[in-house]
Design a protein around this motif. Structure first.
Motif, short mmCIF file in Angstrom:
data_model
loop_
_atom_site.label_atom_id
_atom_site.label_comp_id
_atom_site.label_asym_id
_atom_site.label_seq_id
_atom_site.Cartn_x
_atom_site.Cartn_y
_atom_site.Cartn_z
N ALA A 178 9.70 6.59 -6.19
CA ALA A 178 9.83 5.56 -5.17
C ALA A 178 10.19 4.21 -5.81
CB ALA A 178 8.53 5.43 -4.39
N ASP A 179 11.34 3.68 -5.43
CA ASP A 179 11.79 2.36 -5.88
C ASP A 179 11.67 1.37 -4.74
OD1 ASP A 179 12.51 3.61 -8.29
OD2 ASP A 179 14.52 4.06 -7.52
N GLY A 180 11.55 0.08 -5.06
CA GLY A 180 11.36 -0.93 -4.04
C GLY A 180 12.61 -1.76 -3.79
N LEU A 181 12.72 -2.28 -2.58
CA LEU A 181 13.78 -3.22 -2.22
C LEU A 181 13.15 -4.38 -1.48
CD1 LEU A 181 16.67 -4.25 -1.74
CD2 LEU A 181 16.75 -2.81 0.31
N HIS A 182 13.34 -5.59 -2.00
CA HIS A 182 12.80 -6.79 -1.36
C HIS A 182 13.93 -7.73 -0.99
CE1 HIS A 182 10.13 -10.11 -0.43
NE2 HIS A 182 10.83 -10.89 -1.23
N VAL A 183 13.94 -8.19 0.26
CA VAL A 183 14.91 -9.18 0.71
C VAL A 183 14.22 -10.53 0.76
CG1 VAL A 183 16.50 -9.88 2.54
CG2 VAL A 183 16.15 -7.45 2.05
N ASP A 184 14.66 -11.45 -0.09
CA ASP A 184 14.11 -12.80 -0.15
C ASP A 184 14.77 -13.62 0.96
OD1 ASP A 184 13.43 -15.44 -0.72
OD2 ASP A 184 13.60 -15.20 -2.89
N ALA A 190 0.84 -1.20 0.00
CA ALA A 190 0.00 0.00 0.00
C ALA A 190 0.87 1.25 0.00
CB ALA A 190 -0.93 0.00 1.22
N LEU A 191 1.95 1.22 0.78
CA LEU A 191 2.85 2.37 0.84
C LEU A 191 3.49 2.64 -0.51
CD1 LEU A 191 4.49 4.56 2.23
CD2 LEU A 191 6.11 2.79 2.96
N TRP A 192 4.01 1.61 -1.14
CA TRP A 192 4.68 1.78 -2.43
C TRP A 192 3.71 2.36 -3.46
CZ3 TRP A 192 7.50 -2.64 -5.57
CH2 TRP A 192 8.42 -2.05 -6.47
N ASP A 193 2.50 1.78 -3.51
CA ASP A 193 1.50 2.27 -4.45
C ASP A 193 1.13 3.72 -4.15
OD1 ASP A 193 -0.80 1.40 -6.52
OD2 ASP A 193 -1.68 2.67 -4.97
#
Length: 309
Positions: free
Chosen positions: A75-81, A63-66
């Motif tokens: 705004a770019d995203g970072l995901h840690v798998d 929700a925040l990213w959107d």
């Protein structure tokens, strides 16, 4: 049930804390206005700054990213798998699909690719509380990406429910240092460390979930399997029971602390030095990340392999 306060249309959500209801259109408008209001009130970042959003695939971070993209922020995203079976597989897929659908930049770090193991195994080897270990590892890796890619601000999806539960826990334990630092905007304290912001602090879990559903944003509904039994969940249950009986309790409690209570706690400045192993900022001779990784039998000096899409 109440009708939409704006147009008297069919309500999509009834907010007891505000004694209002909104239809789909006006709730989305309300949600974005609350995010924008938090950004401006706490001077989180300017319209031309690059923001790195920590995304897990859950309702809050998605929700925040959107919302930031909808408000026109870069705004770019970072995901840690984390490599926790189907939970991590689903989380990563959600983040990748969202980025592709919005034409947004997403960075991915995989523990399996970098260290040949997963968070469950790291927790087992270190014999530490799982949320503490996971938080330490993710913050450290995030800071490395920040340095590599040139970001100065990191946004997380901590919401009203998260912050009230944290405040309650810190008060019960009289954690004065944490109370002094609990704020929606923590400026950078070192050239290698980003400012940290929480634009969702005016919105609770009901609002973030409703926002995602109304906008068709996919999210992982399951809780992290490593978080079961976390004390924060008990604090959330307690504060939710009070909110049910006295709507608006969360807002009065949290905003009252920020407006009047926080000033009574002093965050004593600490000297940051370079970690003897990795060179990253730390208050100790060797940073906690390096110590944890060594205890887990892993090489803390492996450079992050960032996948970008």
């Amino acid at each position: 049930m109440r009708r939409c306060i704006k147009c008297k249309g069919e309500p999509a959500i009834d907010l007891k804390s505000n004694n209002t209801a909104f239809c789909k259109e006006h709730f989305i408008e309300y949600f974005l206005r609350q995010v924008s209001r938090a950004i401006k009130k706490y001077n989180m970042f300017s319209s031309d700054e690059r923001i790195l959003v920590a995304v897990s695939g859950g309702k809050d971070s998605m929700a925040l990213w959107d919302a930031l993209l909808s408000l026109g922020y870069n705004a770019d995203g970072l995901h840690v798998d984390l490599g926790i079976g189907e939970y991590s597989t689903g989380s990563r897929r959600i983040c990748e699909n969202f980025a592709a659908s919005r034409g947004a930049r997403l960075y991915i770090l995989s523990l399996e690719d970098m260290y040949g193991t997963n968070m469950r195994e790291i927790v087992r080897r270190t014999r530490r509380v799982s949320c503490s270990v996971c938080g330490t590892v993710k913050r450290y890796l995030m800071n490395l990406v920040v340095q590599q890619k040139g970001y100065r601000v990191v946004a997380t999806g901590h919401n009203l429910d998260d912050e009230t539960a944290a405040l309650l826990g810190n008060l019960f334990g009289w954690q004065e240092g944490y109370l002094a630092r609990q704020y929606p905007h923590l400026p950078s304290t070192h050239a290698r460390l980003p400012a940290k912001v929480k634009p969702l602090v005016r919105l609770g879990e009901l609002e973030t979930e409703t926002y995602c559903r109304l906008k068709g944003i996919d999210f992982l509904a399951d809780d992290c399997p490593l978080a079961r039994g976390a004390t924060s969940l008990a604090y959330k249950e307690l504060i939710n029971s009070l909110e049910e009986k006295m709507p608006g309790t969360k807002q009065r409690f949290l905003f009252g602390f920020w407006d009047r209570g926080r000033r009574n706690f002093t965050d004593t400045p600490v000297e940051l030095k370079e970690c003897s192993l990795c060179g990253q900022p730390t208050t100790a001779g060797t940073c906690l990340f390096c110590r944890l990784m060594q205890k887990a039998g892993l090489d803390p000096l492996i450079q992050p392999q960032v996948q970008e899409m």
